[in-house]
Design an enzyme around this catalytic site. Structure first.
Site, PDB file in Angstrom:
ATOM      1  N   LYS A 198     -25.058 -17.470  -6.397  1.00  0.00           N
ATOM      2  CA  LYS A 198     -25.497 -16.705  -5.222  1.00  0.00           C
ATOM      3  C   LYS A 198     -26.628 -15.762  -5.641  1.00  0.00           C
ATOM      4  CE  LYS A 198     -23.504 -13.896  -1.421  1.00  0.00           C
ATOM      5  NZ  LYS A 198     -22.265 -13.286  -0.899  1.00  0.00           N
ATOM      6  N   SER A 246     -21.161 -14.579   3.879  1.00  0.00           N
ATOM      7  CA  SER A 246     -22.553 -14.557   3.518  1.00  0.00           C
ATOM      8  C   SER A 246     -22.939 -15.540   2.417  1.00  0.00           C
ATOM      9  CB  SER A 246     -22.934 -13.146   3.056  1.00  0.00           C
ATOM     10  OG  SER A 246     -22.234 -12.795   1.880  1.00  0.00           O
ATOM     11  N   SER A 295     -16.745 -13.276   2.370  1.00  0.00           N
ATOM     12  CA  SER A 295     -17.955 -14.073   2.151  1.00  0.00           C
ATOM     13  C   SER A 295     -17.826 -15.234   1.181  1.00  0.00           C
ATOM     14  CB  SER A 295     -19.095 -13.178   1.682  1.00  0.00           C
ATOM     15  OG  SER A 295     -19.648 -12.505   2.775  1.00  0.00           O
TER      16      SER A 295
HETATM   17  N1  GLN Z   1     -19.052 -10.989   6.977  1.00  0.00           N
HETATM   18  C1  GLN Z   1     -18.718  -9.742   6.378  1.00  0.00           C
HETATM   19  C2  GLN Z   1     -19.852  -8.759   6.546  1.00  0.00           C
HETATM   20  O1  GLN Z   1     -20.774  -9.102   7.190  1.00  0.00           O
HETATM   21  C3  GLN Z   1     -18.354  -9.941   4.940  1.00  0.00           C
HETATM   22  C4  GLN Z   1     -19.523 -10.026   4.053  1.00  0.00           C
HETATM   23  C5  GLN Z   1     -19.162 -10.251   2.626  1.00  0.00           C
HETATM   24  O2  GLN Z   1     -18.019 -10.524   2.279  1.00  0.00           O
HETATM   25  N2  GLN Z   1     -20.157 -10.057   1.775  1.00  0.00           N
HETATM   26  O3  GLN Z   1     -19.826  -7.669   6.063  1.00  0.00           O
END
Ligand code: GLN
Length: 490
Positions: free
Chosen positions: A84, A159, A183
């Site tokens: 990532k 994400s 995410s």
């Molecule tokens: N979807 C969640 C957010 O937007 C989690 C993001 C993540 O785990 N990095 O914060």
């Protein structure tokens, strides 16, 4: 629906590593096969911000030379891994999919990156994400969205959508992602792969660009449960460069792959299954969760529903705590210490404002404003303080549930992969994280395992949750579910 996952390399990481270590397969050939798959399908999927073709070939040649010299390059020898793009890679651009960091090359590797390399894995590219890991669809990337390999008109989740898509599309058998509120698990569910969020402190955050430091964890994406176990074992363990890293040795998970679930007590979280909140979940997702529970019961576990009441407040608490921490972490991108700089303003303050205005996308700006507000004098106790108290309630509720149950079960995501643009208002998007957020707030480990299909034949993931540092239990339950899913598909 155009789907590409049926082609390309499908060997698991452990199969590849066994062949490379035995000198039966060359790492260069393995890397070339994956680069060919990337060349054929990356234009349609856009999983990567950077493909590291030359570095990967050179690293593979080095692995082959070591095998030829009689050395063992490690348990993941010659296996391509996608990283990532919020993990620092020495000399390789690391952008967080933000204009703010476009072109930045860190002078060091994140600890997790260092450890996968030390285990013999080969970094093949940096994967796309929602800008600064804020989002659930990868649509917030400054460099364009990633497509779901199962349906190119649908999101891969987020994400870590690029990492999930890379594994699903056969670009790499292994990927690393980060999970602050879901995410890793949510994109794993939407792309039909395995994704593990380790216990907070089990994997070093050194070199992971911070979003919300009390929640962020790095973890694996793979196509098989055994590969997730091997990758987790390779990256976990104490690191003196992360002050929140747990000093005690981590239990290895690979030895528990075949432990089975006989006698294990499994609780389905009722708030995320039969409660009011779950009435908004897709019926097929709930049906697969039921089927997963039945499969565990058939394998000898006892299965009941259990209430974890404060999970319903997790989302609200998270969307105060995570933005609060983000507003502080992202203060360093001011055009001086870090990040994009807009010149031409009359003074330093003007330069910083212009740099941040140009460098950040709209979701990141929304989080910074939310967080700054929640932390401001006069609102701190009412918002941030209250959210922290909810966090304690969630930890206490989980502790009560784990007095009677070894692991908990729920859907990973309320829905399967959805079309681009379908969730354009922020609140609808945030609701995707309702099942994954509670374990981040508690710090506990949780995994998403593919289990059957839902709407339009798209993959469904079920989530297993366990108490702190019980990753081995997640792995043994996941292995049973993986078997059951394969049997019912056959
Ligand atoms: N979807 C969640 C957010 O937007 C989690 C993001 C993540 O785990 N990095 O914060």
């Amino acid at each position: 629906m155009s789907e590409i996952t049926t082609s390309g390399p499908s060997d698991s990481a452990l199969e590849i590593a066994a062949a490379v270590r035995a000198g039966e397969r060359s790492a260069v050939e393995v890397v070339d096969a994956h680069l060919a798959q990337i060349e054929a399908h990356e234009p349609a999927v856009h999983a990567f911000n950077v493909v590291m073709a030359e570095q990967a070939r050179a690293a593979a040649a080095d692995i082959d030379a070591r095998v030829a010299a009689g050395e063992d390059p490690g348990p993941l020898a010659g296996v391509p891994v996608a990283l990532k793009d919020n993990m620092c890679t020495n000399g390789v651009p690391t952008t967080c999919s933000s204009k703010m960091l476009d072109g930045w090359k860190p002078p060091y590797d994140a600890t997790a990156v260092e450890r996968v390399r030390a285990a013999g894995a080969i970094a093949i590219g940096k994967t796309n994400l929602d800008e600064f890991a804020m989002g659930s669809s990868t649509e917030n990337s400054a460099f364009g969205a990633t497509k779901n390999p199962h349906d190119l008109n649908a999101v891969p989740g987020g994400s870590s959508g690029g990492s999930a898509a890379a594994v699903a599309a056969g670009f790499a058998p292994l990927a690393l992602g980060s999970d602050t509120g879901g995410s890793i698990r949510q994109p794993a569910a939407l792309c039909g792969v395995v994704g593990l969020k380790p216990s907070y402190g089990a994997v070093s955050r050194y070199g992971l660009i911070a979003f919300a430091s009390s929640l962020d964890q790095i973890g694996p994406f793979t196509r098989t449960v055994a590969d997730t176990a091997a990758l987790y074992d390779a990256i976990s363990g104490h690191d003196g460069r992360d002050s929140t890293s747990i000093p005690e040795p981590m239990e290895a998970t690979v030895p528990h792959l075949d432990d089975g679930v006989a006698g294990l007590r499994v609780g389905i979280i009722s708030e995320l299954f039969s409660g009011e909140l779950a009435s908004g979940f897709e019926p097929e997702v709930l049906a697969q969760t039921r089927a997963a529970a039945d499969a565990l019961a058939a394998a000898g576990a006892t299965v009941d529903e259990v209430s974890v009441p404060s999970t319903i407040y997790g989302l609200s608490a998270y969307y105060l705590i995570a933005p609060a921490e983000a507003s502080s972490n992202l203060a360093r991108y001011d055009g001086v210490r870090y990040g994009h700089r807009e010149d031409g303003a009359a003074n330093t303050g003007g330069m910083m404002t212009a740099s941040r205005t140009a460098g950040f996308g709209s979701e990141v700006k929304r989080r910074i404003m939310l967080g700054t507000y929640a932390l401001s004098a006069g609102y701190y106790d009412a918002f941030y303080g209250k959210a922290q108290r909810v966090r304690t309630l969630i930890i206490n509720d989980f502790d009560r549930a784990y007095a009677d149950y070894d692991v908990l079960l729920s859907p990973t995501s309320p829905c399967v992969a959805f079309p681009f643009g379908a969730k354009s208002d922020p609140l609808t998007m945030y609701l995707n994280d309702v099942a994954t957020i509670p374990s981040n707030l508690a710090g506990h480990p949780a995994i998403s395992v593919p289990f059957g299909a839902g709407r339009d034949g798209l993959p469904v993931g079920v989530q297993i949750l366990a108490p702190m540092l019980k990753e081995a239990d997640l792995i043994r339950v996941s292995a049973v579910l993986e078997n059951a899913a394969q049997e019912s598909a056959a």
